[in-house]
Design a protein around this motif. Structure first.
Motif, PDB file in Angstrom:
ATOM      1  N   LYS A  95      39.320 -41.085 -21.877  1.00  0.00           N
ATOM      2  CA  LYS A  95      38.954 -40.042 -20.731  1.00  0.00           C
ATOM      3  C   LYS A  95      40.070 -39.406 -20.222  1.00  0.00           C
ATOM      4  O   LYS A  95      40.358 -39.301 -19.064  1.00  0.00           O
ATOM      5  N   ARG A  96      41.051 -38.932 -21.238  1.00  0.00           N
ATOM      6  CA  ARG A  96      42.093 -38.286 -20.643  1.00  0.00           C
ATOM      7  C   ARG A  96      41.980 -36.784 -19.954  1.00  0.00           C
ATOM      8  O   ARG A  96      40.993 -36.217 -20.404  1.00  0.00           O
ATOM      9  N   PHE A  97      42.541 -36.517 -18.992  1.00  0.00           N
ATOM     10  CA  PHE A  97      42.490 -35.176 -18.149  1.00  0.00           C
ATOM     11  C   PHE A  97      43.455 -34.276 -18.033  1.00  0.00           C
ATOM     12  O   PHE A  97      44.610 -34.593 -18.495  1.00  0.00           O
ATOM     13  N   CYS A  98      43.176 -33.046 -17.894  1.00  0.00           N
ATOM     14  CA  CYS A  98      44.253 -31.906 -17.713  1.00  0.00           C
ATOM     15  C   CYS A  98      43.648 -30.977 -16.582  1.00  0.00           C
ATOM     16  O   CYS A  98      42.433 -31.004 -16.643  1.00  0.00           O
ATOM     17  N   LYS A  99      44.207 -30.285 -16.001  1.00  0.00           N
ATOM     18  CA  LYS A  99      43.705 -29.248 -15.121  1.00  0.00           C
ATOM     19  C   LYS A  99      44.291 -27.884 -15.533  1.00  0.00           C
ATOM     20  O   LYS A  99      45.443 -27.658 -16.270  1.00  0.00           O
ATOM     21  N   PHE A 100      43.277 -26.679 -15.247  1.00  0.00           N
ATOM     22  CA  PHE A 100      43.586 -25.594 -15.728  1.00  0.00           C
ATOM     23  C   PHE A 100      43.410 -24.568 -14.504  1.00  0.00           C
ATOM     24  O   PHE A 100      42.377 -24.731 -13.604  1.00  0.00           O
ATOM     25  N   SER A 101      43.871 -23.551 -14.313  1.00  0.00           N
ATOM     26  CA  SER A 101      43.683 -22.700 -13.207  1.00  0.00           C
ATOM     27  C   SER A 101      42.683 -21.439 -13.777  1.00  0.00           C
ATOM     28  O   SER A 101      42.353 -21.482 -15.082  1.00  0.00           O
ATOM     29  N   TYR A 102      42.364 -20.517 -12.943  1.00  0.00           N
ATOM     30  CA  TYR A 102      41.301 -19.526 -13.359  1.00  0.00           C
ATOM     31  C   TYR A 102      41.994 -18.880 -14.565  1.00  0.00           C
ATOM     32  O   TYR A 102      41.193 -18.473 -15.607  1.00  0.00           O
ATOM     33  N   LYS A 103      43.133 -18.505 -14.306  1.00  0.00           N
ATOM     34  CA  LYS A 103      43.896 -17.729 -15.516  1.00  0.00           C
ATOM     35  C   LYS A 103      44.276 -18.407 -16.636  1.00  0.00           C
ATOM     36  O   LYS A 103      43.843 -17.856 -17.847  1.00  0.00           O
ATOM     37  N   ASP A 104      44.224 -19.842 -16.642  1.00  0.00           N
ATOM     38  CA  ASP A 104      44.554 -20.604 -17.846  1.00  0.00           C
ATOM     39  C   ASP A 104      43.077 -20.355 -18.508  1.00  0.00           C
ATOM     40  O   ASP A 104      43.011 -20.291 -19.822  1.00  0.00           O
ATOM     41  N   PHE A 105      41.871 -20.656 -17.930  1.00  0.00           N
ATOM     42  CA  PHE A 105      40.513 -20.601 -18.691  1.00  0.00           C
ATOM     43  C   PHE A 105      40.294 -19.250 -19.365  1.00  0.00           C
ATOM     44  O   PHE A 105      39.845 -19.081 -20.587  1.00  0.00           O
ATOM     45  N   LYS A 106      40.636 -18.143 -18.755  1.00  0.00           N
ATOM     46  CA  LYS A 106      40.503 -16.881 -19.326  1.00  0.00           C
ATOM     47  C   LYS A 106      41.436 -16.707 -20.447  1.00  0.00           C
ATOM     48  O   LYS A 106      40.668 -16.216 -21.591  1.00  0.00           O
ATOM     49  N   GLU A 107      42.589 -17.089 -20.470  1.00  0.00           N
ATOM     50  CA  GLU A 107      43.677 -16.894 -21.640  1.00  0.00           C
ATOM     51  C   GLU A 107      42.817 -17.827 -22.668  1.00  0.00           C
ATOM     52  O   GLU A 107      43.222 -17.541 -23.907  1.00  0.00           O
ATOM     53  N   ILE A 108      42.681 -19.202 -22.351  1.00  0.00           N
ATOM     54  CA  ILE A 108      42.416 -20.177 -23.339  1.00  0.00           C
ATOM     55  C   ILE A 108      41.177 -19.562 -24.248  1.00  0.00           C
ATOM     56  O   ILE A 108      41.043 -19.648 -25.422  1.00  0.00           O
ATOM     57  N   LYS A 109      40.109 -19.182 -23.569  1.00  0.00           N
ATOM     58  CA  LYS A 109      38.905 -18.722 -24.306  1.00  0.00           C
ATOM     59  C   LYS A 109      38.980 -17.585 -25.233  1.00  0.00           C
ATOM     60  O   LYS A 109      38.192 -17.232 -25.826  1.00  0.00           O
ATOM     61  N   GLN A 110      40.129 -16.602 -24.973  1.00  0.00           N
ATOM     62  CA  GLN A 110      40.330 -15.330 -25.738  1.00  0.00           C
ATOM     63  C   GLN A 110      40.736 -15.607 -27.245  1.00  0.00           C
ATOM     64  O   GLN A 110      40.416 -14.908 -27.913  1.00  0.00           O
ATOM     65  N   ALA A 111      40.936 -16.812 -27.603  1.00  0.00           N
ATOM     66  CA  ALA A 111      41.123 -17.447 -28.746  1.00  0.00           C
ATOM     67  C   ALA A 111      39.898 -17.331 -29.706  1.00  0.00           C
ATOM     68  O   ALA A 111      39.765 -17.254 -30.993  1.00  0.00           O
ATOM     69  N   TRP A 112      38.657 -17.569 -29.004  1.00  0.00           N
ATOM     70  CA  TRP A 112      37.459 -18.125 -29.957  1.00  0.00           C
ATOM     71  C   TRP A 112      36.611 -16.980 -29.223  1.00  0.00           C
ATOM     72  O   TRP A 112      35.355 -17.321 -29.613  1.00  0.00           O
ATOM     73  N   ILE A 113      36.565 -15.953 -28.631  1.00  0.00           N
ATOM     74  CA  ILE A 113      35.669 -15.098 -27.982  1.00  0.00           C
ATOM     75  C   ILE A 113      35.378 -14.029 -29.380  1.00  0.00           C
ATOM     76  O   ILE A 113      36.511 -13.625 -29.667  1.00  0.00           O
TER      77      ILE A 113
END
Length: 420
Positions: free
Chosen positions: A402-420
């Motif tokens: 159950k390893r965790f990490c944290k993301f900012s709003y900007k991170d989420f937006k940038e991360i998902k650009q790879a598979w949209i």
């Protein structure tokens, strides 16, 4: 009527977490106030939806998004008001899976029926929806007028049924399906019933055959325009025999991202009172495993095609891989509540994580293999040292520990650009 009025201070209350990820103006207090005021003015003049709907694609199907911040707030408030009056809500996936597992472990014989509705959102008749809402007389005239304006805009755009991708479609479809769900689940012989959007799972006594279930469906108030698939991967009819010690038979089916392997043998549980419970194996479905693999590939492809500096590219690649292999909290902007998501929390009822181990094997083969074209390109673009550091990411450890990490709003937006 106990509805929220379409005024600036109520629009402000309707900002959601996913809106904060997409709309920069919502993070600035002055800009948000201006958007709320503009939304109020547009509702007053009846042009709240004009020029606000854009076309996109989701899983190969045409979908629609709201492209202005004002229309997003109107949409959110409209959903809140309809949901409040009709008490509509989607099923809780975790609760559904937990109940389904409990039923599947029972030792008696039963039948699994899985149904899928054709072109679910596109098949709804908008005139029937408006007619029902007006007949029920639960909503204010302003809410009905706002929804009617949306439907007029959809008519101009040539959109069929309910627009896939917009939140209002989920609310209205749940509302229209409610009577059908209630009717079918109450039929004699139905042991368990659950529907998630267009995907229905039913456990029944053996006496409820295919034909009998078809009779139940024909008697139920199924919304106008909708019909079920007769064949396909989401259509299942399997008879599960009573548990026996003679031989082991395994029947399997998928539902909500899990694969259920139902066995014909049982274990005894309990200390003083022994109770026989069927052996059930729960895995992540092959479809979801392939989805994760495709997103890993897309992450590397985005890295390779990017013209950004190497350190910046590696940083976002790492974030994307962490997003896929770990867990993270999602915060609701309106009430600050927290929902946990990720590799474990999306599939926490998995009893056999072997398929997740195979994702690690696939991932390592991309980093160090030399057979596929993508692996060769990765070797050229990423040094051995950086590939070695990336290889420390483990999908299995993210699940098991159950390893965790944290993301900012900007991170989420940038991360998902790879598979949209």
């Amino acid at each position: 009527m106990n509805e929220l009025a379409y005024i600036p201070r109520h629009f402000r209350k309707c900002v959601k977490y996913k809106n904060l990820i997409k709309i920069e103006d919502f993070k600035n207090n002055d800009k948000l106030n201006k958007v709320c005021t503009n939304a109020y003015k547009k509702v007053q003049t009846g042009c709240e939806w004009t020029g606000s709907i854009s076309t996109t694609s989701v899983k190969g199907k045409r979908a629609y998004t709201l492209s202005t911040p004002e229309s997003l707030l109107v949409n959110n408030l409209l959903i809140n008001n309809i949901s409040y009056r009709y008490k509509t809500k989607c099923i809780d996936r975790d609760v559904t899976i937990r109940l389904l597992i409990s039923h599947l472990k029972d030792s008696y014989g039963f039948t699994v029926h899985r149904l899928d509705v054709k072109s679910f959102y596109e098949s709804f008749d908008r005139n029937s929806i408006i007619h029902k809402l007006k007949s029920d007389a639960k909503l204010s005239r302003k809410t009905l007028f706002t929804l009617d304006n949306l439907f007029k805009e959809l008519n101009l755009l040539g959109v069929e049924g309910l627009p896939r991708g917009m939140g209002i479609s989920s609310t209205l479809s749940e509302l229209m399906m409610s009577d059908f769900d209630t009717c079918l689940s109450s039929k004699k012989g139905i042991l368990f019933y659950s529907r998630f959007v267009d995907d229905i799972i039913i456990l029944s006594t053996p006496s409820v055959t295919k034909n009998k279930l078809a009779e139940f469906i024909s008697d139920a108030p199924f919304p106008k325009g909708l019909e079920f698939h007769k064949h396909g991967p989401k259509v299942t009819y399997k008879k599960i025999k009573k548990t026996s010690e003679d031989s082991e038979i395994i029947e399997d089916f998928d539902f909500l991202g899990y694969q259920f392997k139902v066995k014909s043998i049982e274990n005894e549980i309990g200390t003083k009172l022994k109770v026989g419970r069927r052996i059930l194996e729960v895995e992540v479905s092959d479809e979801k495993i392939e989805k994760i693999k495709k997103r890993i590939i897309s992450s590397f492809c985005k890295f390779i095609s990017s013209n950004k500096p190497l350190d910046e590219k590696l940083s976002i690649l790492r974030k994307r891989l962490d997003f896929l292999s770990k867990n993270y909290p999602l915060v609701n902007a309106s009430d600050k509540s927290q929902v946990l998501s990720g590799i474990y929390f999306n599939y926490k009822y998995t009893s056999n994580p072997d398929k997740i181990r195979k994702i690690d094997n696939f991932y390592k083969s991309l980093l160090f293999g030399n057979k596929s074209n993508l692996s060769k390109r990765i070797r050229k673009k990423i040094s051995y040292k950086d590939r070695y550091i990336l290889s420390k990411i483990s999908f299995f450890d993210g699940f098991n520990e159950k390893r965790f990490c944290k993301f900012s709003y900007k991170d989420f937006k940038e991360i998902k650009q790879a598979w949209i």
